[in-house]
Design a protein around this motif. Structure first.
Motif, PDB file in Angstrom:
ATOM      1  N   ILE A   1       0.812  -1.215   0.000  1.00 57.78           N
ATOM      2  CA  ILE A   1       0.000   0.000   0.000  1.00 57.78           C
ATOM      3  C   ILE A   1       0.843   1.261   0.000  1.00 57.78           C
ATOM      4  CG2 ILE A   1      -1.881  -1.181   1.187  1.00 57.78           C
ATOM      5  CD1 ILE A   1      -0.984   0.140   3.771  1.00 57.78           C
TER       6      ILE A   1
ATOM      7  N   GLU B   1       2.703   4.303  -1.286  1.00 58.10           N
ATOM      8  CA  GLU B   1       2.494   5.086  -2.502  1.00 58.10           C
ATOM      9  C   GLU B   1       3.810   5.695  -2.963  1.00 58.10           C
ATOM     10  OE1 GLU B   1      -0.516   7.907  -1.684  1.00 58.10           O
ATOM     11  OE2 GLU B   1      -2.147   6.432  -1.704  1.00 58.10           O
TER      12      GLU B   1
ATOM     13  N   PRO C   1       0.286   3.627  -5.843  1.00 53.10           N
ATOM     14  CA  PRO C   1       0.633   2.550  -4.893  1.00 53.10           C
ATOM     15  C   PRO C   1       1.491   1.478  -5.560  1.00 53.10           C
ATOM     16  CG  PRO C   1      -1.646   2.336  -5.594  1.00 53.10           C
ATOM     17  CD  PRO C   1      -1.147   3.629  -6.178  1.00 53.10           C
TER      18      PRO C   1
END
Length: 519
Positions: free
Chosen positions: A317, A319, A325
């Motif tokens: 997750i 980014e 992401p």
């Protein structure tokens, strides 16, 4: 394939093995957690005084949820579910027995997940890698064995020994010496064996191979041979995909007992999910278990699973640049590779790079075991908080069993599938590797360590723990060579009796029944 191409093939394979060790050994490293802004740095974390999480049971019902959510001691080390929050925030106090019962059933199902993953996906891929690299089973149990599956049995030892850099560097040297000793001794053994075969007489029987022969099981009958069609039939791509994703053999279903069917029903969701995400390479088959549509699908799903299971999804997750992401990048790259592979290969013949799927399947199944073992540890820790067990009792019993359950399933499965030496070697090599990356490497690489929190040798329990560990190793060091390295059931029962005795003595010492006389 020329000799030069084979050498290049082996070098690339060894490089992939080393990369997998480095990757998975950080799966539950020192910065594991789901409440992280960035998985790559922990320098901004502020140390705040914390209260013991077991004190939640002594608070008012209205204050328990806030205590669980704000107390750092109640946060889980990785994992996807917050079991303490589920008990104290989402269920009323009168349903606590129901919550404990549900957690117990979920714990049993996680054991089933570990068994299925180890037996049908992890061990076959590990065996394929050993066959591909022509590794001895003693050497195979070192780096790519299965200790790094769970990211370490002691992932937090660097917090207890942060200032012992000299000791950690000494341990690092000891581990390197251990690995070199096993590798060199294996090479010398093979060289001596080849030399003896060269000078042996024609009538002299050849020495036994270094590989272990898999025992033939009475339940391993191949039903596909009996139902093989007489006429040639070409399956379509959709039919190959549907058959590859079907975990149920209807012909075998009719010949099994009710107990086997009930257990199979529980396994079906797990097996379907693993078939969808973990490729399996079988060198014993002519096509190497090549399933073109499913293997192309694995190129998309398996890397996505890797991204979402490393550090419980913290890497997935994350980014890039605060915009894109990591998991999306993985999906795009995997889709491109799957498209190229699909149009460049055929259903009937595996490609030359099919051996790479063994490494991909090995790594993916390892991280599935890591994820399941992490949930097991979190459940056991939550039950320890509910029953208000002390940290010492919790560490001696529930947490110790939870941290070792992944090893146990992997070792049992390897031994039952005909690789007892690999399983036995991993019992020792795995512990050494876990201490290495759990204590030695983090402590040695920290530039400015915090205040050291050394061990306290003045307590009787510390001497009981150290003495039991030393006595166990010395007994094995003496008894195993005396048995000519042919271990029997007596040796196993003696180890079990020793562990039960140690556990009873340690618990009695913790509870004060066994204590030193005051002067």
């Amino acid at each position: 394939m020329t000799r030069r191409q084979k050498d290049l093939h082996r070098v690339l394979s060894l490089f992939l093995v080393l990369w997998m060790v480095e990757t998975v050994s950080g799966a539950r490293g020192p910065f594991t957690g789901t409440h992280m802004s960035s998985p790559f740095s922990a320098s901004d974390v502020k140390q705040t005084p914390t209260a013991d999480c077991r004190e939640v049971c002594g608070l008012n019902v209205s204050d328990r949820c806030d205590f669980i959510r704000t107390n750092p001691d109640c946060r889980s080390e990785g994992g996807y579910l917050n079991y303490l929050e589920g008990i104290f925030c989402h269920l009323p106090p009168n349903l606590l027995p129901l919550a404990v019962t549900l957690y117990a059933f979920w714990l049993l199902y996680l054991f089933l997940v570990l068994g299925v993953t180890a037996a049908k996906f992890f061990c076959p891929n590990l065996s394929a890698i050993c066959t591909l690299l022509k590794l001895s089973h003693n050497v195979a149990a070192l780096p790519p064995g299965h200790r790094f599956l769970h990211g370490g049995r002691v992932p937090d030892l660097h917090r207890a020994l942060p200032g012992q850099s000299h000791a950690c560097m000494g341990y690092l040297g000891l581990y390197v010496f251990y690995v070199l000793t096993v590798v060199v001794c294996t090479w010398l053994y093979r060289w001596q064996r080849r030399r003896s075969l060269v000078y042996s007489m024609p009538g002299t029987p050849e020495m036994l191979s270094d590989s272990e022969v898999e025992p033939v099981s009475s339940n391993s009958y191949d039903y596909s041979e009996e139902y093989r069609p007489l006429l040639f039939y070409q399956e379509t791509t959709a039919q190959i995909l549907a058959r590859a994703l079907n975990p149920l053999d209807y012909r075998k279903w009719r010949n099994k007992s009710v107990y086997w069917r009930a257990l199979k029903v529980l396994k079906l969701p797990v097996e379907f999910l693993l078939l969808l995400t973990v490729p399996v390479v079988d060198p014993d088959k002519d096509d190497g278990n090549w399933k073109r549509p499913l293997n192309c699908l694995h190129l998309v799903i398996s890397p996505l699973v890797l991204a979402l299971t490393l550090q419980s999804g913290a890497y997935g997750i994350y980014e890039i640049g605060g915009l894109f992401p990591v998991w999306a990048v993985v999906v795009i790259v995997g889709t491109a590779l799957a498209a190229v592979t699909f149009f460049a290969t055929s259903n009937s013949e595996p490609p030359r790079f099919h051996w790479l799927f063994a490494f991909l399947g090995f790594l993916t199944s390892a991280l599935w075991i890591n994820a399941a073992a992490t949930e097991v540890v979190n459940i056991l820790r939550s039950l320890g908080v509910v029953f208000r067990l002390s940290n010492t009792v919790l560490g001696l019993t529930l947490l110790a069993w939870g941290n070792s359950i992944g090893d146990a399933f992997s070792d049992f499965t390897l031994a039952r599938q005909g690789y007892p030496r690999m399983a036995f070697a991993a019992c020792f090599g795995g512990i050494i590797l876990s201490i290495l990356h759990g204590a030695a490497l983090p402590s040695a690489l920290v530039a400015r360590p915090p205040r050291a929190a050394g061990l306290e040798p003045d307590g009787l329990l510390v001497w009981v723990l150290a003495g039991a560990l030393g006595l166990s190793l010395v007994c094995s060091l003496v008894s195993v060579p005396l048995q000519c390295f042919q271990l029997n059931k007596v040796y196993g029962f003696c180890l079990l009796l020793f562990y039960v005795t140690f556990l009873v003595v340690a618990l009695l010492t913790e509870f004060g029944v066994i204590h030193l006389k005051s002067v």
